[in-house]
Design an enzyme around this catalytic site. Structure first.
Site, PDB file in Angstrom:
ATOM      1  CG  ASP A 220      28.958  83.380 -37.285  1.00 37.08           C
ATOM      2  OD1 ASP A 220      29.447  84.515 -37.179  1.00 37.08           O
ATOM      3  OD2 ASP A 220      27.936  83.003 -36.665  1.00 37.08           O
ATOM      4  CD  GLU A 293      33.083  85.717 -35.593  1.00 35.16           C
ATOM      5  OE1 GLU A 293      32.835  86.919 -35.425  1.00 35.16           O
ATOM      6  OE2 GLU A 293      32.199  84.839 -35.634  1.00 35.16           O
TER       7      GLU A 293
END
Length: 574
Positions: A220, A293
């Site tokens: 993330d 990401e």
């Protein structure tokens, strides 16, 4: 007969086996947002048992791996992205035994479980932060602290840096008598990766879950992990203004040149990949993978793959289409963005295609419900791997949620005038399984977010029975991906005028496949002989959407293919 058999054998020898290719290189990845997938215990929130119950559905639609948004212990200030215990399951989702059962069932179905890994920050309720705030020697430098600066007798944060969730990146901690950095919510203090102990602690988290049976991680918010190094006095520079934004609390008010995309970030990803390789060697079996990401410049993203001497993320998420295609984009724009990735990708790496996730408006709401099949044809038809956000396979759309019912912290920290621009709640609503109460998601009287009002028309049960539903078109596209041409063939991508996107997949000795997408509302007549080489005179319809008057196995001439408004089809050579 013998010559044909020899040719067939030679072609088979020329093609690498799937084991050599690697399962993930042509895989179908599926994102599950656990709170909204399936509630098994009636509390209105999805859970691990619910996911386990519905794994056969993932098998039905041909998914090879599913990544789960965070399921770890958390006070849920950011719905799990504020992790308090990185090695345990939050009770709202179940127990570690539930996780073990999920992994075991997924293994039976040959579906890989990928976990969401949040390296940038923890919860302020994490034991590491509690000890850091208390000044314990082992943990005092686990986070980024600063006593601030005094201006006219008033103590202020050390920099002007702004949080993604609005306002200062710095929050005062009374116990420590210092500010701590948080690039996101104040309850999400940033870890200090300039402390080698933090790097090792996070590597250990990766090892723990890999040994528990996870087949990799979606990492993330990678660009935020490092800030520019402090100077000799322990201070950082202010970030420059973005003159196009006037709201001084908004994240985009500044240009984040000191708090994102620092060069050390890539080195950290390479170090995480080393852990993946280490566990691959220890446990054997299929490849384990990293998905990263990052909404970063293309030249930065390409470095996530590796740098020639170090391996990086196998799957740096390709957000070109997700972030840059709009309702008014023409075929030239689609083609340009696809080429951006294919033409810049390092040799030997694998492309990935993404149109949706839990942070972005759904395809049907962002680009139009009549382009859903087209988008799925793109991610399924191009070389590499596809990524589908739950519900996009059947055409779920955003659900409007009032200011009073909004729960997303990114929106809640704004105001009633701004929240709709910031909220992510509309794309996180419960999965629509059937036309039963709460769309078959839960038997609770109230679900954590409201169910879409159109759930009786848009749900898995209903769409299974409609030949050209979004779900059944998706399943046809998935079945087609088992063809050698779709797995290993070359690709040629072009725009045929402003309205038609076309791409051809070809592999010597096998049928070629041509995907044609009419983006807009004009009728188009296409001469494919003038666009692609080595086509048969006649072409066969293999997949059609519900805008087409054609049916599967119909024939057409390559030099005169008619496309109706918003029609999307896959043709094959005969």
């Amino acid at each position: 007969m013998c010559k044909l058999l020899v040719l067939s054998c030679l072609l088979a020898l020329a093609l690498p086996s799937l084991a050599e290719v690697g399962w993930w290189k042509t895989g179908q990845f599926y994102q599950i947002y656990p709170r909204s997938f399936k509630d098994s215990d009636g509390d209105g929130v999805g859970d691990l048992v619910g996911i386990t119950q519905q794994l056969p559905y993932l098998k039905e639609i041909g998914i090879t791996a599913t990544w789960l948004s965070p399921i770890f212990t958390s006070p849920m200030a950011d719905f799990g992205y504020d992790v308090a215990d990185l090695k345990d399951i939050d009770p709202i989702f179940g127990t570690m035994e539930d996780f073990d059962a999920l992994v075991a069932r997924a293994k039976e179905l040959d579906i890989k479980i990928i976990l969401d890994f949040v390296p940038n920050h923890t919860s302020d309720e994490c034991d590491w932060f509690v000890r850091s705030a208390a000044g314990e020697e082992e943990y005092k430098d686990f986070y980024v602290w600063h006593t601030g600066k005094v201006v006219n007798g008033i103590r202020q944060p050390p920099t002007n840096w702004l949080s993604v969730f609005r306002g200062s990146m710095w929050t005062w901690n009374e116990q420590r008598q210092a500010y701590y950095l948080h690039q996101f919510h104040a309850k999400q203090p940033d870890l200090n990766y300039r402390n080698p102990k933090v790097v090792e602690a996070m590597k250990d988290v990766l090892r723990f879950w890999l040994r528990k049976g996870a087949y990799g991680f979606r990492i993330d918010a990678v660009p935020h992990v490092y800030e520019v190094p402090a100077d000799a006095d322990g201070n950082w520079p202010d970030e420059p203004r973005n003159e196009e934004v006037s709201d001084p609390e908004d994240y985009t008010y500044l240009q984040h040149i000191y708090t994102t995309d620092q060069p050390e970030t890539l080195e950290l990803v390479y170090a995480f990949r080393d852990v993946i390789e280490e566990i691959d060697a220890e446990l054997g079996g299929d490849d384990r993978v990293l998905l990263t990401e990052a909404y970063s410049p293309l030249e930065v993203l390409m470095q996530y793959y590796g740098n020639g001497t170090h391996l990086g993320s196998q799957i740096p998420f390709n957000f070109e289409l997700l972030a840059k295609i709009s309702y008014s984009s023409d075929a030239y724009h689609y083609s340009e963005l696809i080429h951006n990735w294919l033409d810049n990708m390092p040799e030997g790496q694998v492309a990935n295609w993404v149109f949706g996730n839990h942070d972005q408006s759904r395809i049907g709401s962002r680009l139009g419900a009549d382009r859903i099949d087209a988008c799925n044809m793109i991610i399924m038809g191009l070389p590499g791997l596809s990524v589908t956000y739950q519900g996009e396979e059947m055409g779920m759309t955003d659900v409007w949620i009032s200011w009073e019912d909004t729960v997303d912290p990114q929106a809640c920290q704004s105001n009633e005038q701004e929240f709709e621009r910031l909220t992510r709640d509309p794309v996180r609503t419960p999965f629509q399984w059937s036309d039963e109460v709460n769309a078959g998601f839960s038997n609770a009287s109230v679900t954590w977010l409201p169910v879409a009002s159109n759930y009786k028309l848009v749900n898995v049960k209903k769409e299974r029975g409609i030949a050209l539903s979004h779900l059944n078109v998706y399943k046809q596209l998935r079945a087609l991906r088992d063809e050698p041409t779709l797995k290993q063939g070359d690709v040629s991508v072009t725009a045929i005028g402003p309205n038609v996107l076309a791409f051809k997949r070809s592999l010597a000795g096998y049928k070629s496949y041509i995907t044609l997408i009419n983006i807009n509302d004009d009728v188009e007549s296409i001469n494919l002989d003038s666009v692609f080489t080595a086509l048969s005179t006649q072409l066969k319809y293999v997949v059609v959407n519900d805008k087409s008057v054609r049916r599967k196995n119909d024939l057409t001439f390559a030099n005169s293919v008619l496309l109706l408004p918003k029609e999307a089809v896959v043709l094959s050579t005969v």
